[in-house]
Design a protein around this motif. Structure first.
Motif, PDB file in Angstrom:
ATOM      1  N   UNK A  74       0.797  -1.226   0.000  1.00 53.95           N
ATOM      2  CA  UNK A  74       0.000   0.000   0.000  1.00 53.95           C
ATOM      3  C   UNK A  74       0.828   1.274   0.000  1.00 53.95           C
ATOM      4  N   UNK A  75       2.055   1.237   0.500  1.00 57.52           N
ATOM      5  CA  UNK A  75       2.798   2.489   0.647  1.00 57.52           C
ATOM      6  C   UNK A  75       3.947   2.655  -0.329  1.00 57.52           C
ATOM      7  N   UNK A  76       4.126   1.740  -1.246  1.00 60.82           N
ATOM      8  CA  UNK A  76       5.212   1.881  -2.208  1.00 60.82           C
ATOM      9  C   UNK A  76       5.008   3.114  -3.069  1.00 60.82           C
ATOM     10  N   UNK A 125      -6.806  -5.957  -1.025  1.00 57.31           N
ATOM     11  CA  UNK A 125      -7.621  -4.905  -0.399  1.00 57.31           C
ATOM     12  C   UNK A 125      -6.861  -3.592  -0.337  1.00 57.31           C
ATOM     13  N   UNK A 126      -5.616  -3.639   0.133  1.00 58.33           N
ATOM     14  CA  UNK A 126      -4.811  -2.416   0.265  1.00 58.33           C
ATOM     15  C   UNK A 126      -4.565  -1.776  -1.104  1.00 58.33           C
ATOM     16  N   UNK A 127      -4.189  -2.593  -2.070  1.00 60.75           N
ATOM     17  CA  UNK A 127      -3.919  -2.053  -3.405  1.00 60.75           C
ATOM     18  C   UNK A 127      -5.182  -1.520  -4.066  1.00 60.75           C
ATOM     19  N   UNK A 128      -6.298  -2.217  -3.915  1.00 59.19           N
ATOM     20  CA  UNK A 128      -7.552  -1.742  -4.512  1.00 59.19           C
ATOM     21  C   UNK A 128      -7.918  -0.369  -3.948  1.00 59.19           C
ATOM     22  N   UNK A 129      -7.800  -0.218  -2.641  1.00 60.42           N
ATOM     23  CA  UNK A 129      -8.091   1.076  -2.018  1.00 60.42           C
ATOM     24  C   UNK A 129      -7.197   2.156  -2.610  1.00 60.42           C
ATOM     25  N   UNK A 130      -5.937   1.851  -2.718  1.00 61.92           N
ATOM     26  CA  UNK A 130      -4.989   2.827  -3.255  1.00 61.92           C
ATOM     27  C   UNK A 130      -5.271   3.134  -4.724  1.00 61.92           C
ATOM     28  N   UNK A 131      -5.510   2.094  -5.511  1.00 63.00           N
ATOM     29  CA  UNK A 131      -5.759   2.294  -6.933  1.00 63.00           C
ATOM     30  C   UNK A 131      -7.050   3.073  -7.158  1.00 63.00           C
ATOM     31  N   UNK A 133      -8.247   5.365  -5.290  1.00 60.47           N
ATOM     32  CA  UNK A 133      -7.974   6.780  -4.976  1.00 60.47           C
ATOM     33  C   UNK A 133      -7.200   7.454  -6.102  1.00 60.47           C
ATOM     34  N   UNK A 134      -6.821   6.711  -7.121  1.00 54.93           N
ATOM     35  CA  UNK A 134      -6.080   7.279  -8.232  1.00 54.93           C
ATOM     36  C   UNK A 134      -4.575   7.093  -8.117  1.00 54.93           C
ATOM     37  N   UNK A 135      -4.127   6.428  -7.076  1.00 56.53           N
ATOM     38  CA  UNK A 135      -2.699   6.180  -6.879  1.00 56.53           C
ATOM     39  C   UNK A 135      -2.370   4.826  -7.483  1.00 56.53           C
ATOM     40  N   UNK A 136      -2.295   4.822  -8.794  1.00 52.32           N
ATOM     41  CA  UNK A 136      -2.143   3.562  -9.512  1.00 52.32           C
ATOM     42  C   UNK A 136      -0.954   3.652 -10.449  1.00 52.32           C
ATOM     43  N   UNK A 143      -8.358  -1.736 -17.175  1.00 56.66           N
ATOM     44  CA  UNK A 143      -8.440  -2.844 -16.224  1.00 56.66           C
ATOM     45  C   UNK A 143      -9.031  -2.328 -14.924  1.00 56.66           C
ATOM     46  N   UNK A 144     -10.090  -2.961 -14.412  1.00 55.03           N
ATOM     47  CA  UNK A 144     -10.650  -2.520 -13.129  1.00 55.03           C
ATOM     48  C   UNK A 144      -9.594  -2.545 -12.023  1.00 55.03           C
ATOM     49  N   UNK A 145      -9.680  -1.594 -11.111  1.00 52.23           N
ATOM     50  CA  UNK A 145      -8.692  -1.455 -10.037  1.00 52.23           C
ATOM     51  C   UNK A 145      -8.553  -2.731  -9.215  1.00 52.23           C
ATOM     52  N   UNK A 146      -9.688  -3.379  -8.890  1.00 51.17           N
ATOM     53  CA  UNK A 146      -9.605  -4.577  -8.066  1.00 51.17           C
ATOM     54  C   UNK A 146      -8.933  -5.739  -8.797  1.00 51.17           C
ATOM     55  N   UNK A 147      -9.133  -5.838 -10.105  1.00 52.09           N
ATOM     56  CA  UNK A 147      -8.495  -6.889 -10.893  1.00 52.09           C
ATOM     57  C   UNK A 147      -6.987  -6.656 -10.987  1.00 52.09           C
TER      58      UNK A 147
END
Length: 190
Positions: A74-76, A125-131, A133-136, A143-147
């Motif tokens: 999540x914090x990278x 979960x952590x990456x989906x939340x971040x993605x 928020x636009x931090x992708x 591609x959907x953020x959760x995928x």
């Protein structure tokens, strides 16, 4: 049972410690509730009052590790250079290296499927939340953020499982850098 009760917390801590102690010397898939109870100095009914089975107990015992893996994902920083892993990924690989025997057993063929699934789930979960928020990372925008998150979480979990299973393994720093190059490369495919 009240999980906030200090006695329940102490019992759960003893059970987690016993499970990790036993898992360090045996395949997690072969650990039984009776052995964990005996090591913790409680009866089997006490174990079942807190956990459904030994696998759930082991997964709970590894919760700190799961949290560390999820936090690292999540914090990278997205702008980190592709040739050197950012500090959270390096820290994660240092942690895994320090506990390689346990990770090898938990993620190996006789390990804990629940642990591996929970590790992927927490990172997803952590990456989906971040993605969301636009931090992708740059890459396929359709591609959907959760995928996208599930893909990267599965890849990182699989890489850690493979890395810890192979002895001698790459040093932690090199493994982290390699993982990061793969994550950055995977994010730009499409």
């Amino acid at each position: 049972m009240n999980p906030d009760d200090p006695r329940a917390q102490r019992t759960r801590a003893r059970l987690r410690e016993a499970a990790l102690t036993l898992a360090a010397d045996a395949d997690p898939g072969t650990l039984g509730v009776a052995a964990i109870a005996r090591t913790a100095g409680v009866n089997r009914a006490t174990v079942y009052a807190h956990y459904r089975d030994a696998d759930e107990l082991l997964t709970d015992a590894m919760e700190d590790a799961l949290s560390q893996a999820a936090r690292a994902a999540a914090v990278c920083p997205l702008d980190a250079p592709p040739d050197r892993a950012p500090a959270p990924i390096r820290d994660l690989f240092e942690h895994v290296a320090a506990n390689a025997a346990l990770y090898r057993k938990m993620l190996g063929p006789q390990g804990s499927p629940r642990f591996a699934a929970r590790m992927r789930e927490r990172m997803t979960e952590e990456l989906t939340t971040r993605f969301t928020r636009g931090e992708r990372p740059s890459g396929p925008t359709d591609t959907p953020a959760d995928l996208h998150a599930a893909y990267l979480a599965g890849a990182l979990t699989g890489l850690i499982a493979h890395w810890t299973a192979n002895t001698p393994a790459l040093p932690a720093g090199r493994a982290a850098d390699t993982a990061w190059r793969l994550v950055v490369g995977a994010s730009t495919v499409g």
